[in-house]
Design a protein around this motif. Structure first.
Motif, PDB file in Angstrom:
ATOM      1  N   GLY A  86       7.820  12.968   2.998  1.00 25.25           N
ATOM      2  CA  GLY A  86       9.091  13.321   2.394  1.00 25.25           C
ATOM      3  C   GLY A  86       9.490  14.732   2.766  1.00 25.25           C
ATOM      4  O   GLY A  86       8.791  15.408   3.534  1.00 25.25           O
ATOM      5  N   GLU A  87      10.606  15.157   2.228  1.00 25.74           N
ATOM      6  CA  GLU A  87      11.117  16.489   2.537  1.00 25.74           C
ATOM      7  C   GLU A  87      10.642  17.511   1.505  1.00 25.74           C
ATOM      8  O   GLU A  87      10.443  17.187   0.333  1.00 25.74           O
ATOM      9  N   HIS A  88      10.448  18.758   1.979  1.00 25.54           N
ATOM     10  CA  HIS A  88      10.138  19.893   1.108  1.00 25.54           C
ATOM     11  C   HIS A  88       8.848  19.682   0.314  1.00 25.54           C
ATOM     12  O   HIS A  88       8.758  20.064  -0.865  1.00 25.54           O
ATOM     13  N   LEU A  89       7.839  19.080   0.934  1.00 23.07           N
ATOM     14  CA  LEU A  89       6.556  18.904   0.270  1.00 23.07           C
ATOM     15  C   LEU A  89       5.715  20.164   0.420  1.00 23.07           C
ATOM     16  O   LEU A  89       5.758  20.830   1.459  1.00 23.07           O
ATOM     17  N   PRO A  90       4.931  20.526  -0.603  1.00 16.98           N
ATOM     18  CA  PRO A  90       4.079  21.711  -0.489  1.00 16.98           C
ATOM     19  C   PRO A  90       2.998  21.514   0.565  1.00 16.98           C
ATOM     20  O   PRO A  90       2.523  20.397   0.791  1.00 16.98           O
ATOM     21  N   ALA A  91       2.617  22.609   1.189  1.00  9.79           N
ATOM     22  CA  ALA A  91       1.632  22.540   2.273  1.00  9.79           C
ATOM     23  C   ALA A  91       0.203  22.558   1.753  1.00  9.79           C
ATOM     24  O   ALA A  91      -0.675  21.896   2.312  1.00  9.79           O
ATOM     25  N   SER A  92      -0.053  23.319   0.694  1.00 10.02           N
ATOM     26  CA  SER A  92      -1.429  23.481   0.231  1.00 10.02           C
ATOM     27  C   SER A  92      -1.903  22.243  -0.524  1.00 10.02           C
ATOM     28  O   SER A  92      -1.115  21.552  -1.185  1.00 10.02           O
ATOM     29  N   ARG A  93      -3.196  22.005  -0.450  1.00 10.93           N
ATOM     30  CA  ARG A  93      -3.781  20.847  -1.108  1.00 10.93           C
ATOM     31  C   ARG A  93      -3.675  20.973  -2.627  1.00 10.93           C
ATOM     32  O   ARG A  93      -3.427  19.992  -3.323  1.00 10.93           O
ATOM     33  N   GLU A  94      -3.852  22.167  -3.140  1.00 15.57           N
ATOM     34  CA  GLU A  94      -3.782  22.370  -4.582  1.00 15.57           C
ATOM     35  C   GLU A  94      -2.391  22.065  -5.115  1.00 15.57           C
ATOM     36  O   GLU A  94      -2.230  21.437  -6.177  1.00 15.57           O
ATOM     37  N   GLN A  95      -1.380  22.497  -4.391  1.00 10.60           N
ATOM     38  CA  GLN A  95      -0.013  22.227  -4.819  1.00 10.60           C
ATOM     39  C   GLN A  95       0.299  20.733  -4.763  1.00 10.60           C
ATOM     40  O   GLN A  95       1.004  20.188  -5.625  1.00 10.60           O
ATOM     41  N   ARG A  96      -0.230  20.068  -3.752  1.00  6.46           N
ATOM     42  CA  ARG A  96      -0.007  18.624  -3.642  1.00  6.46           C
ATOM     43  C   ARG A  96      -0.735  17.879  -4.756  1.00  6.46           C
ATOM     44  O   ARG A  96      -0.249  16.852  -5.249  1.00  6.46           O
ATOM     45  N   ARG A  97      -1.874  18.386  -5.148  1.00  7.89           N
ATOM     46  CA  ARG A  97      -2.597  17.762  -6.249  1.00  7.89           C
ATOM     47  C   ARG A  97      -1.792  17.865  -7.542  1.00  7.89           C
ATOM     48  O   ARG A  97      -1.718  16.912  -8.318  1.00  7.89           O
ATOM     49  N   GLU A  98      -1.189  19.003  -7.767  1.00 10.34           N
ATOM     50  CA  GLU A  98      -0.361  19.174  -8.951  1.00 10.34           C
ATOM     51  C   GLU A  98       0.886  18.293  -8.887  1.00 10.34           C
ATOM     52  O   GLU A  98       1.314  17.723  -9.903  1.00 10.34           O
ATOM     53  N   GLY A 131       0.802  -1.214   0.000  1.00 16.13           N
ATOM     54  CA  GLY A 131       0.000   0.000   0.000  1.00 16.13           C
ATOM     55  C   GLY A 131       0.833   1.261   0.000  1.00 16.13           C
ATOM     56  O   GLY A 131       0.310   2.360   0.188  1.00 16.13           O
ATOM     57  N   GLN A 132       2.150   1.113  -0.211  1.00 16.63           N
ATOM     58  CA  GLN A 132       3.041   2.278  -0.248  1.00 16.63           C
ATOM     59  C   GLN A 132       3.887   2.253  -1.516  1.00 16.63           C
ATOM     60  O   GLN A 132       4.343   1.197  -1.944  1.00 16.63           O
ATOM     61  N   LEU A 133       4.049   3.425  -2.101  1.00 14.08           N
ATOM     62  CA  LEU A 133       4.884   3.574  -3.280  1.00 14.08           C
ATOM     63  C   LEU A 133       5.894   4.681  -3.038  1.00 14.08           C
ATOM     64  O   LEU A 133       5.537   5.739  -2.511  1.00 14.08           O
ATOM     65  N   GLN A 134       7.130   4.413  -3.415  1.00 15.72           N
ATOM     66  CA  GLN A 134       8.151   5.447  -3.278  1.00 15.72           C
ATOM     67  C   GLN A 134       8.439   6.051  -4.647  1.00 15.72           C
ATOM     68  O   GLN A 134       8.759   5.345  -5.601  1.00 15.72           O
ATOM     69  N   VAL A 135       8.291   7.367  -4.738  1.00 11.91           N
ATOM     70  CA  VAL A 135       8.553   8.090  -5.971  1.00 11.91           C
ATOM     71  C   VAL A 135       9.651   9.113  -5.698  1.00 11.91           C
ATOM     72  O   VAL A 135      10.015   9.363  -4.544  1.00 11.91           O
ATOM     73  N   GLN A 136      10.137   9.724  -6.756  1.00 15.99           N
ATOM     74  CA  GLN A 136      11.225  10.671  -6.603  1.00 15.99           C
ATOM     75  C   GLN A 136      10.703  12.100  -6.666  1.00 15.99           C
ATOM     76  O   GLN A 136      10.143  12.530  -7.676  1.00 15.99           O
ATOM     77  N   GLY A 137      10.868  12.831  -5.548  1.00 14.84           N
ATOM     78  CA  GLY A 137      10.524  14.236  -5.539  1.00 14.84           C
ATOM     79  C   GLY A 137      11.632  15.073  -6.151  1.00 14.84           C
ATOM     80  O   GLY A 137      12.609  14.543  -6.690  1.00 14.84           O
ATOM     81  N   GLU A 138      11.517  16.390  -6.052  1.00 10.10           N
ATOM     82  CA  GLU A 138      12.508  17.274  -6.655  1.00 10.10           C
ATOM     83  C   GLU A 138      13.895  17.088  -6.046  1.00 10.10           C
ATOM     84  O   GLU A 138      14.905  17.155  -6.749  1.00 10.10           O
ATOM     85  N   SER A 139      13.938  16.844  -4.737  1.00  9.07           N
ATOM     86  CA  SER A 139      15.247  16.751  -4.080  1.00  9.07           C
ATOM     87  C   SER A 139      15.433  15.479  -3.275  1.00  9.07           C
ATOM     88  O   SER A 139      16.555  15.184  -2.847  1.00  9.07           O
ATOM     89  N   SER A 140      14.374  14.712  -3.056  1.00 10.31           N
ATOM     90  CA  SER A 140      14.475  13.509  -2.219  1.00 10.31           C
ATOM     91  C   SER A 140      13.285  12.592  -2.491  1.00 10.31           C
ATOM     92  O   SER A 140      12.280  13.013  -3.071  1.00 10.31           O
ATOM     93  N   PRO A 141      13.384  11.335  -2.071  1.00  9.28           N
ATOM     94  CA  PRO A 141      12.273  10.407  -2.281  1.00  9.28           C
ATOM     95  C   PRO A 141      11.031  10.817  -1.498  1.00  9.28           C
ATOM     96  O   PRO A 141      11.119  11.426  -0.433  1.00  9.28           O
ATOM     97  N   VAL A 142       9.880  10.460  -2.044  1.00 10.19           N
ATOM     98  CA  VAL A 142       8.586  10.715  -1.407  1.00 10.19           C
ATOM     99  C   VAL A 142       7.826   9.392  -1.347  1.00 10.19           C
ATOM    100  O   VAL A 142       7.781   8.653  -2.333  1.00 10.19           O
ATOM    101  N   THR A 143       7.261   9.087  -0.192  1.00 13.33           N
ATOM    102  CA  THR A 143       6.475   7.870  -0.020  1.00 13.33           C
ATOM    103  C   THR A 143       4.993   8.199  -0.067  1.00 13.33           C
ATOM    104  O   THR A 143       4.525   9.087   0.662  1.00 13.33           O
ATOM    105  N   LEU A 144       4.266   7.505  -0.935  1.00 11.21           N
ATOM    106  CA  LEU A 144       2.826   7.671  -1.047  1.00 11.21           C
ATOM    107  C   LEU A 144       2.136   6.509  -0.340  1.00 11.21           C
ATOM    108  O   LEU A 144       2.388   5.345  -0.667  1.00 11.21           O
TER     109      LEU A 144
END
Length: 345
Positions: A267-279, A221-234
């Motif tokens: 993950g690190e440096h994730l956007p706070a707003s829901r709209e930004q996270r959706r993008e 139920g978890q996927l690791q993707v690559q963010g701009e500067s570090s991995p992000v776990t979904l």
């Protein structure tokens, strides 16, 4: 009480098998088997022995290690069995671990041999391990915790493969890999694909989770993707795949739609707003599509079909499927299309 239940189970098994001539006192229970090849076949068997406890009336369980070797796998296992006066009881063997030497050569023959002999159980879990048997990765102190850690990997949803699948590997099969550190820490390391008994590809990270989903396993139920500067776990609630096979102008196309709701991004440096996270999630969907394309391209070939795509094509048009497979057109890029439509919860 635990040993009483165990003894009762063994007695019933012996009665059903017609093995009443050998008492429980003449047997030791096998808990795991490590096999490897380093110029010769190496076998290490972890057995469970009852040991008197300091508390009156109680018996502690101790894991012992028995080792053997030989020019063939049969000789190595026989060498192990000859080292003890008691008979080895494989009926509760839970794990088969294959060392790096055996992963490179002979994995198919090894698993077929075990499947056809008493040392193997069809539904025992099989894992590849990074440390060779001649380095003695197991001892009587670490064996219990390490085996429990490997077992928990399967319980939490990591990719699982069983002996009967490897023994009958006609269309390609995956072997999950564990990494055992010098400090006895256990982690899921990767996933290897075998075609006709030969190592053909290796997958890591989100490729493992996607392979589990494509194989019909629930995954973690978890996927690791690559963010701009570090991995992000979904963390995904109810991930699922929707299949649709379409016939058009003498060709077939299988579309796979990946859906689910992302409960959390870590993950690190994730956007706070829901709209930004959706993008941001749109970018991750594109990344997952590219990853899945790689997994499918390497796994769906004339020599391998571990995800059983052929049966889905045949359900649509068997004659056309066979014709396209013969010419190789069925395996061209684009025949299987994967799209990801994860949404924020």
């Amino acid at each position: 009480m635990k040993l009483l239940k165990l003894a009762t189970s063994l007695l019933i098994t012996a009665a059903l098998c017609g093995c009443s001539s050998t008492g429980l006192g003449d047997k030791v229970i096998v808990k795991a088997l490590l096999l490897d090849y380093q110029k010769e076949y190496l076998a290490q068997v972890l057995v469970l022995e009852p040991q008197p406890s300091a508390d009156a009336g109680e018996v502690a369980e101790t894991i012992r290690l028995i080792e053997g070797s030989g020019s063939t796998l049969a000789e190595a296992i026989h060498d192990v069995e000859s080292a003890r006066a008691e008979e080895l009881f494989y009926g509760q063997n839970e794990l088969l671990l294959l060392g790096p030497g055996l992963q490179q050569t002979g994995i198919a023959e090894c698993c077929r041999f075990l499947y056809e002999n008493s040392a193997g159980r069809p539904n025992m879990a099989v894992w590849g391990i990074n440390r060779p048997a001649n380095e003695q990765p197991f001892n009587e102190e670490n064996a219990g915790p390490v085996l429990d850690s490997i077992r928990r990997l399967g319980e939490r949803g990591e990719y699982r493969t069983y002996l009967y699948q490897l023994a009958a590997a006609q269309n390609g099969v995956f072997l999950p890999l564990v990494h055992l550190s010098e400090e006895n820490n256990v982690q899921m390391e990767g996933l290897t694909l075998y075609q006709n008994g030969v190592l053909a590809a290796r997958f890591t990270g989100s490729e493992i989770e996607l392979a589990a989903l494509l194989s019909g396993q629930t995954g973690t139920g978890q996927l690791q993707v690559q963010g701009e500067s570090s991995p992000v776990t979904l963390s995904i609630r109810s991930p699922k795949l929707i299949y649709d096979c379409v016939e058009q102008e003498g060709s077939l196309q299988l579309t796979i739609r990946f859906s689910g709701h992302v409960e959390q991004m870590t993950g690190e440096h994730l956007p706070a707003s829901r709209e930004q996270r959706r993008e941001l999630l749109k970018q991750f969907n594109t990344q997952l599509e590219q990853t899945a394309e790689k997994v499918i391209r390497q796994s769906f070939t004339p020599e391998a079909d571990p995800f059983c795509f052929l049966s889905r094509f045949c359900n649509r048009n068997t004659q056309l499927t066979n014709s396209l497979a013969e010419t190789g057109a069925l395996y061209r890029p684009g025949t299987v299309q994967f799209s990801s439509a994860l949404q924020l919860l």
